[in-house]
Design a protein around this motif. Sequence first.
Motif, mmCIF file in Angstrom:
data_model
loop_
_atom_site.group_PDB
_atom_site.id
_atom_site.type_symbol
_atom_site.label_atom_id
_atom_site.label_comp_id
_atom_site.label_asym_id
_atom_site.label_seq_id
_atom_site.Cartn_x
_atom_site.Cartn_y
_atom_site.Cartn_z
ATOM 1 N N HIS A 52 0.845 -1.192 0.000
ATOM 2 C CA HIS A 52 0.000 0.000 0.000
ATOM 3 C C HIS A 52 0.884 1.247 0.000
ATOM 4 O O HIS A 52 1.851 1.338 0.752
ATOM 5 C CB HIS A 52 -0.909 -0.006 1.226
ATOM 6 C CG HIS A 52 -2.026 0.975 1.145
ATOM 7 N ND1 HIS A 52 -1.858 2.307 1.433
ATOM 8 C CD2 HIS A 52 -3.334 0.817 0.798
ATOM 9 C CE1 HIS A 52 -3.003 2.935 1.279
ATOM 10 N NE2 HIS A 52 -3.922 2.054 0.889
ATOM 11 N N SER A 53 0.529 2.214 -0.843
ATOM 12 C CA SER A 53 1.389 3.390 -1.045
ATOM 13 C C SER A 53 1.469 4.319 0.155
ATOM 14 O O SER A 53 2.447 5.055 0.298
ATOM 15 C CB SER A 53 0.917 4.181 -2.260
ATOM 16 O OG SER A 53 -0.395 4.676 -2.041
ATOM 17 N N ILE A 54 0.488 4.301 1.040
ATOM 18 C CA ILE A 54 0.504 5.224 2.179
ATOM 19 C C ILE A 54 1.068 4.562 3.431
ATOM 20 O O ILE A 54 2.014 5.052 4.036
ATOM 21 C CB ILE A 54 -0.907 5.792 2.447
ATOM 22 C CG1 ILE A 54 -1.343 6.638 1.254
ATOM 23 C CG2 ILE A 54 -0.921 6.612 3.743
ATOM 24 C CD1 ILE A 54 -2.758 7.121 1.302
ATOM 25 N N HIS A 55 0.508 3.421 3.838
ATOM 26 C CA HIS A 55 0.980 2.828 5.089
ATOM 27 C C HIS A 55 2.044 1.758 4.895
ATOM 28 O O HIS A 55 2.519 1.180 5.859
ATOM 29 C CB HIS A 55 -0.176 2.320 5.959
ATOM 30 C CG HIS A 55 -1.230 1.569 5.245
ATOM 31 N ND1 HIS A 55 -1.097 0.268 4.866
ATOM 32 C CD2 HIS A 55 -2.451 1.967 4.823
ATOM 33 C CE1 HIS A 55 -2.201 -0.127 4.252
ATOM 34 N NE2 HIS A 55 -3.026 0.878 4.210
ATOM 35 N N ARG A 56 2.453 1.501 3.656
ATOM 36 C CA ARG A 56 3.621 0.673 3.317
ATOM 37 C C ARG A 56 3.565 -0.751 3.865
ATOM 38 O O ARG A 56 4.583 -1.339 4.198
ATOM 39 C CB ARG A 56 4.918 1.330 3.776
ATOM 40 C CG ARG A 56 5.085 2.769 3.420
ATOM 41 C CD ARG A 56 5.454 2.955 2.003
ATOM 42 N NE ARG A 56 5.661 4.391 1.756
ATOM 43 C CZ ARG A 56 6.174 4.897 0.698
ATOM 44 N NH1 ARG A 56 6.547 4.118 -0.269
ATOM 45 N NH2 ARG A 56 6.300 6.185 0.560
ATOM 46 N N SER A 57 2.372 -1.310 3.967
ATOM 47 C CA SER A 57 2.241 -2.707 4.369
ATOM 48 C C SER A 57 1.529 -3.466 3.250
ATOM 49 O O SER A 57 0.873 -2.872 2.395
ATOM 50 C CB SER A 57 1.484 -2.837 5.695
ATOM 51 O OG SER A 57 0.189 -2.304 5.574
ATOM 52 N N ASP A 58 1.676 -4.783 3.255
ATOM 53 C CA ASP A 58 1.121 -5.601 2.178
ATOM 54 C C ASP A 58 -0.396 -5.711 2.250
ATOM 55 O O ASP A 58 -0.987 -5.796 3.331
ATOM 56 C CB ASP A 58 1.725 -7.004 2.197
ATOM 57 C CG ASP A 58 3.065 -7.063 1.497
ATOM 58 O OD1 ASP A 58 3.441 -6.085 0.822
ATOM 59 O OD2 ASP A 58 3.735 -8.103 1.606
ATOM 60 N N VAL A 59 -0.980 -5.729 1.066
ATOM 61 C CA VAL A 59 -2.413 -5.954 0.877
ATOM 62 C C VAL A 59 -2.525 -7.117 -0.099
ATOM 63 O O VAL A 59 -1.768 -7.188 -1.076
ATOM 64 C CB VAL A 59 -3.111 -4.704 0.282
ATOM 65 C CG1 VAL A 59 -4.581 -4.982 -0.003
ATOM 66 C CG2 VAL A 59 -2.944 -3.515 1.205
ATOM 67 N N ILE A 118 0.590 -1.051 -12.909
ATOM 68 C CA ILE A 118 1.780 -1.642 -12.302
ATOM 69 C C ILE A 118 2.608 -0.513 -11.681
ATOM 70 O O ILE A 118 3.065 0.387 -12.382
ATOM 71 C CB ILE A 118 2.635 -2.406 -13.343
ATOM 72 C CG1 ILE A 118 1.782 -3.461 -14.076
ATOM 73 C CG2 ILE A 118 3.859 -3.040 -12.694
ATOM 74 C CD1 ILE A 118 1.193 -4.530 -13.208
ATOM 75 N N GLY A 119 2.775 -0.558 -10.367
ATOM 76 C CA GLY A 119 3.437 0.523 -9.642
ATOM 77 C C GLY A 119 4.878 0.766 -10.060
ATOM 78 O O GLY A 119 5.613 -0.165 -10.364
ATOM 79 N N ARG A 120 5.263 2.034 -10.056
ATOM 80 C CA ARG A 120 6.637 2.414 -10.406
ATOM 81 C C ARG A 120 7.555 2.433 -9.187
ATOM 82 O O ARG A 120 8.737 2.175 -9.296
ATOM 83 C CB ARG A 120 6.653 3.813 -11.017
ATOM 84 C CG ARG A 120 6.034 3.895 -12.355
ATOM 85 C CD ARG A 120 6.125 5.333 -12.849
ATOM 86 N NE ARG A 120 5.260 5.514 -13.991
ATOM 87 C CZ ARG A 120 5.707 5.789 -15.202
ATOM 88 N NH1 ARG A 120 6.980 5.933 -15.411
ATOM 89 N NH2 ARG A 120 4.864 5.927 -16.195
ATOM 90 N N VAL A 121 7.005 2.802 -8.013
ATOM 91 C CA VAL A 121 7.872 3.040 -6.869
ATOM 92 C C VAL A 121 7.616 2.053 -5.735
ATOM 93 O O VAL A 121 8.459 1.236 -5.418
ATOM 94 C CB VAL A 121 7.708 4.499 -6.353
ATOM 95 C CG1 VAL A 121 8.633 4.762 -5.190
ATOM 96 C CG2 VAL A 121 7.963 5.489 -7.478
ATOM 97 N N VAL A 139 8.138 -8.667 -15.763
ATOM 98 C CA VAL A 139 7.696 -9.004 -17.129
ATOM 99 C C VAL A 139 6.854 -7.906 -17.769
ATOM 100 O O VAL A 139 6.662 -7.905 -18.980
ATOM 101 C CB VAL A 139 6.909 -10.339 -17.163
ATOM 102 C CG1 VAL A 139 7.817 -11.502 -16.832
ATOM 103 C CG2 VAL A 139 5.716 -10.318 -16.241
ATOM 104 N N ILE A 140 6.351 -6.974 -16.964
ATOM 105 C CA ILE A 140 5.540 -5.862 -17.466
ATOM 106 C C ILE A 140 6.164 -4.572 -16.934
ATOM 107 O O ILE A 140 6.373 -4.442 -15.735
ATOM 108 C CB ILE A 140 4.073 -5.997 -17.004
ATOM 109 C CG1 ILE A 140 3.471 -7.312 -17.509
ATOM 110 C CG2 ILE A 140 3.250 -4.805 -17.486
ATOM 111 C CD1 ILE A 140 2.150 -7.676 -16.891
ATOM 112 N N PRO A 141 6.459 -3.615 -17.809
ATOM 113 C CA PRO A 141 7.138 -2.392 -17.360
ATOM 114 C C PRO A 141 6.342 -1.629 -16.292
ATOM 115 O O PRO A 141 5.129 -1.463 -16.418
ATOM 116 C CB PRO A 141 7.256 -1.553 -18.637
ATOM 117 C CG PRO A 141 7.122 -2.526 -19.765
ATOM 118 C CD PRO A 141 6.232 -3.625 -19.258
ATOM 119 N N PRO A 142 7.033 -1.155 -15.244
ATOM 120 C CA PRO A 142 6.365 -0.337 -14.233
ATOM 121 C C PRO A 142 5.712 0.882 -14.883
ATOM 122 O O PRO A 142 6.239 1.445 -15.839
ATOM 123 C CB PRO A 142 7.516 0.094 -13.311
ATOM 124 C CG PRO A 142 8.559 -0.957 -13.506
ATOM 125 C CD PRO A 142 8.441 -1.373 -14.942
#
Length: 166
Positions: A52-59, A118-121, A139-142
């Motif tokens: 997750h982009s805000i709290h940086r934990s897995d979803v 697909i996330g870049r960061v 396999v897929i560009p960010p």
Amino acid sequence: MRKRVIAVSVLLAAAAVFFLPFRQVLAFEKDGRVAAYIPISQGDTFAIRYTHSIHRSDVEETYKVLADGTIEQIALTYEDTAVGMPANAAPGETFTLRNGKYYITGMERKFPSILLSIGRVVANHRVVYEGKMVTLNTVIPPGSIVRIKVTRLSLVQCWKGVNLFD
């Protein structure tokens, strides 16, 4: 004449083997073309896991393939009820907290396809299937937007795409 009929029949059969869609897959399409796929069957489940982009934990979002090719979200697992994450379940679903993780189960949210950027960061999108995991940006560009859907591919299309778990 008979040899020509046999030769044409053999050529048509070979063409059918190579070009007729026969293999059911979960396709990851980029710009209308299959970039990657997973051979999949009715009733199989798969998951999309990301940070997750805000709290940086897995979803983790878990899905099931239905008989008509629809994708049904059946569960959601996460660690924080912060911005962008549900604090409870919808009617008919179950919300639980176990070992520091939140689970929503009993979901029946159906989709003909899923659009995924697909996330870049931070996102680090991964697909999980049969206990194996592949990071999609390998396999897929960010930054790419992919459409995830159940479809059938021909042998030629399978050769052009990337089987994620082969």
